[in-house]
Design a protein around this motif. Structure first.
Motif, PDB file in Angstrom:
ATOM      1  N   MET A 106     -19.131   5.260  12.460  1.00  0.00           N
ATOM      2  CA  MET A 106     -18.390   4.716  13.606  1.00  0.00           C
ATOM      3  C   MET A 106     -19.058   3.435  14.068  1.00  0.00           C
ATOM      4  N   ASP A 107     -18.682   2.341  13.431  1.00  0.00           N
ATOM      5  CA  ASP A 107     -19.281   1.035  13.696  1.00  0.00           C
ATOM      6  C   ASP A 107     -18.266   0.169  14.435  1.00  0.00           C
ATOM      7  N   SER A 108     -18.686  -0.381  15.560  1.00  0.00           N
ATOM      8  CA  SER A 108     -17.771  -1.203  16.361  1.00  0.00           C
ATOM      9  C   SER A 108     -17.357  -2.475  15.638  1.00  0.00           C
ATOM     10  N   ASN A 109     -18.146  -2.899  14.645  1.00  0.00           N
ATOM     11  CA  ASN A 109     -17.844  -4.143  13.937  1.00  0.00           C
ATOM     12  C   ASN A 109     -17.053  -3.924  12.649  1.00  0.00           C
ATOM     13  N   SER A 110     -16.857  -2.662  12.275  1.00  0.00           N
ATOM     14  CA  SER A 110     -16.193  -2.371  11.002  1.00  0.00           C
ATOM     15  C   SER A 110     -14.680  -2.412  11.128  1.00  0.00           C
ATOM     16  N   ARG A 111     -14.056  -2.798  10.028  1.00  0.00           N
ATOM     17  CA  ARG A 111     -12.614  -2.670   9.877  1.00  0.00           C
ATOM     18  C   ARG A 111     -12.375  -1.435   9.018  1.00  0.00           C
ATOM     19  N   TYR A 112     -11.477  -0.569   9.432  1.00  0.00           N
ATOM     20  CA  TYR A 112     -11.224   0.672   8.711  1.00  0.00           C
ATOM     21  C   TYR A 112      -9.882   0.572   7.992  1.00  0.00           C
ATOM     22  N   ILE A 113      -9.931   0.606   6.656  1.00  0.00           N
ATOM     23  CA  ILE A 113      -8.736   0.505   5.834  1.00  0.00           C
ATOM     24  C   ILE A 113      -8.610   1.806   5.053  1.00  0.00           C
ATOM     25  N   LEU A 114      -7.520   2.527   5.285  1.00  0.00           N
ATOM     26  CA  LEU A 114      -7.330   3.853   4.711  1.00  0.00           C
ATOM     27  C   LEU A 114      -6.166   3.829   3.723  1.00  0.00           C
ATOM     28  N   PHE A 115      -6.374   4.438   2.554  1.00  0.00           N
ATOM     29  CA  PHE A 115      -5.340   4.506   1.520  1.00  0.00           C
ATOM     30  C   PHE A 115      -5.082   5.958   1.159  1.00  0.00           C
ATOM     31  N   SER A 116      -3.817   6.302   0.953  1.00  0.00           N
ATOM     32  CA  SER A 116      -3.500   7.674   0.562  1.00  0.00           C
ATOM     33  C   SER A 116      -2.284   7.696  -0.347  1.00  0.00           C
ATOM     34  N   ALA A 117      -2.228   8.752  -1.163  1.00  0.00           N
ATOM     35  CA  ALA A 117      -1.061   9.023  -2.000  1.00  0.00           C
ATOM     36  C   ALA A 117      -1.031  10.518  -2.252  1.00  0.00           C
ATOM     37  N   GLY A 118       0.168  11.084  -2.368  1.00  0.00           N
ATOM     38  CA  GLY A 118       0.290  12.516  -2.604  1.00  0.00           C
ATOM     39  C   GLY A 118      -0.359  13.320  -1.498  1.00  0.00           C
ATOM     40  N   LEU A 119      -1.045  14.395  -1.872  1.00  0.00           N
ATOM     41  CA  LEU A 119      -1.688  15.257  -0.889  1.00  0.00           C
ATOM     42  C   LEU A 119      -2.916  14.615  -0.255  1.00  0.00           C
ATOM     43  N   GLY A 120      -3.362  13.500  -0.807  1.00  0.00           N
ATOM     44  CA  GLY A 120      -4.484  12.792  -0.201  1.00  0.00           C
ATOM     45  C   GLY A 120      -4.192  12.367   1.225  1.00  0.00           C
ATOM     46  N   VAL A 121      -2.912  12.247   1.573  1.00  0.00           N
ATOM     47  CA  VAL A 121      -2.555  11.837   2.930  1.00  0.00           C
ATOM     48  C   VAL A 121      -3.037  12.855   3.964  1.00  0.00           C
ATOM     49  N   THR A 122      -3.154  14.131   3.585  1.00  0.00           N
ATOM     50  CA  THR A 122      -3.617  15.142   4.528  1.00  0.00           C
ATOM     51  C   THR A 122      -5.050  14.848   4.961  1.00  0.00           C
ATOM     52  N   ALA A 179       0.040  -4.462  -3.683  1.00  0.00           N
ATOM     53  CA  ALA A 179      -0.026  -4.032  -2.280  1.00  0.00           C
ATOM     54  C   ALA A 179      -1.439  -3.630  -1.885  1.00  0.00           C
ATOM     55  N   THR A 180      -2.139  -2.893  -2.743  1.00  0.00           N
ATOM     56  CA  THR A 180      -3.507  -2.480  -2.422  1.00  0.00           C
ATOM     57  C   THR A 180      -4.462  -3.663  -2.454  1.00  0.00           C
ATOM     58  N   SER A 181      -4.235  -4.582  -3.393  1.00  0.00           N
ATOM     59  CA  SER A 181      -5.084  -5.775  -3.459  1.00  0.00           C
ATOM     60  C   SER A 181      -4.920  -6.619  -2.205  1.00  0.00           C
ATOM     61  N   PHE A 182      -3.688  -6.783  -1.745  1.00  0.00           N
ATOM     62  CA  PHE A 182      -3.427  -7.559  -0.537  1.00  0.00           C
ATOM     63  C   PHE A 182      -4.059  -6.897   0.683  1.00  0.00           C
ATOM     64  N   ALA A 183      -4.082  -5.560   0.713  1.00  0.00           N
ATOM     65  CA  ALA A 183      -4.612  -4.844   1.867  1.00  0.00           C
ATOM     66  C   ALA A 183      -6.123  -5.015   2.020  1.00  0.00           C
ATOM     67  N   VAL A 184      -6.833  -5.190   0.916  1.00  0.00           N
ATOM     68  CA  VAL A 184      -8.302  -5.296   0.998  1.00  0.00           C
ATOM     69  C   VAL A 184      -8.800  -6.730   0.923  1.00  0.00           C
ATOM     70  N   SER A 185      -7.925  -7.689   0.685  1.00  0.00           N
ATOM     71  CA  SER A 185      -8.392  -9.063   0.541  1.00  0.00           C
ATOM     72  C   SER A 185      -7.627 -10.008   1.472  1.00  0.00           C
ATOM     73  N   PRO A 186      -8.378 -10.856   2.206  1.00  0.00           N
ATOM     74  CA  PRO A 186      -9.838 -10.787   2.306  1.00  0.00           C
ATOM     75  C   PRO A 186     -10.253  -9.815   3.412  1.00  0.00           C
ATOM     76  N   GLU A 206     -10.738   1.252  -5.746  1.00  0.00           N
ATOM     77  CA  GLU A 206     -12.198   1.080  -5.758  1.00  0.00           C
ATOM     78  C   GLU A 206     -12.576  -0.218  -6.465  1.00  0.00           C
ATOM     79  N   ARG A 207     -11.937  -0.497  -7.584  1.00  0.00           N
ATOM     80  CA  ARG A 207     -12.217  -1.741  -8.316  1.00  0.00           C
ATOM     81  C   ARG A 207     -11.893  -2.961  -7.458  1.00  0.00           C
ATOM     82  N   GLN A 208     -10.762  -2.931  -6.775  1.00  0.00           N
ATOM     83  CA  GLN A 208     -10.381  -4.061  -5.921  1.00  0.00           C
ATOM     84  C   GLN A 208     -11.318  -4.189  -4.726  1.00  0.00           C
ATOM     85  N   ALA A 209     -11.667  -3.061  -4.112  1.00  0.00           N
ATOM     86  CA  ALA A 209     -12.499  -3.086  -2.910  1.00  0.00           C
ATOM     87  C   ALA A 209     -13.908  -3.593  -3.205  1.00  0.00           C
TER      88      ALA A 209
END
Length: 230
Positions: A106-122, A179-186, A206-209
């Motif tokens: 829980m870092d006040s300076n961090s940006r939190y980017i969350l990705f999910s697909a299928g049951l990973g959304v839970t 879409a995932t590349s755009f979400a993590v860059s920059p 993971e490779r893009q991030a």
């Protein structure tokens, strides 16, 4: 084999989305489930001697300390014949391990980017709830083949007051990659990337991030088969 595990039984099952079910699991002797956050991961293994182990995200049941809900994928006929140890029918008995909460810095300076697909959304929805409760802004990118196969859509949309929620529906493989590349860059190197979904989906993100953030800030929540319990 079942040391530190709790005997449990499936008490009901219902449709969660097209191709997915919610399964209610109750401890067999009305023992309490160890405390956990929504979206925590639990290992389950059948009680009839099979050594197969699977990891699933779990969710609280209101006012119940001896039960929880997990999401499971609905097997095709061919898969069901191959996978008879995990049929998820009422009365099936399992052993469950200790729930594991995903650690979040829980870092006040961090940006939190969350990705999910299928049951990973839970799992990702549970993390988003924790971020919302802590007052940390976030963005979720949830991918599904069709609107009918979108799991936990209402739960994600209920969090839109606290962060950005994006549903990516029906994208082709190359469109998902864009879409995932755009979400993590920059993004800044101290951003936190948290993801859960099919293995290929997670490897791509993971490779893009890794081009933008510290490797230690990439958190993969792996679900499904864990092989054989020893």
């Amino acid at each position: 084999m079942h040391s530190n595990m709790i005997a449990a039984i499936i008490t009901r099952r219902w449709q969660l989305a097209q191709g997915y079910h919610a399964v209610e699991v109750e401890t067999k002797y009305r023992s309490k489930v160890p405390p956990f956050e929504d979206g925590a991961i639990v290992d389950l293994t059948p009680s009839h001697g099979c050594r197969a182990v699977r990891s699933h995200p779990l969710w609280h049941l209101p006012s119940r300390e001896d039960a929880f809900v997990v999401g499971v994928r609905q097997a095709s006929d061919a898969q069901a014949a191959h996978d008879a140890d995990f049929m998820w029918n009422r009365g099936d008995e399992f052993y469950i391990g200790m729930p594991r909460n995903t650690e979040i810095a829980m870092d006040s300076n961090s940006r939190y980017i969350l990705f999910s697909a299928g049951l990973g959304v839970t799992a990702i929805a549970g993390i988003a709830k924790r971020l919302a409760a802590a007052g940390k802004p976030f963005e979720i990118h949830n991918f599904a083949r069709t609107l009918e196969r979108t799991v936990f859509r209402e739960e994600l949309d209920s969090l839109s007051a606290y962060g950005q929620v994006h549903h990516r529906i029906g994208l082709k493989e190359e469109e998902i990659e864009r879409a995932t590349s755009f979400a993590v860059s920059p993004t800044h190197a101290d951003s936190q990337i948290i993801l859960s979904g099919p293995p290929l989906f997670m490897r791509q993100i993971e490779r893009q991030a890794r081009e933008w953030v510290y490797p230690s800030n990439i958190h993969k929540i792996v679900l499904g088969d864990k092989g054989v319990r020893r």
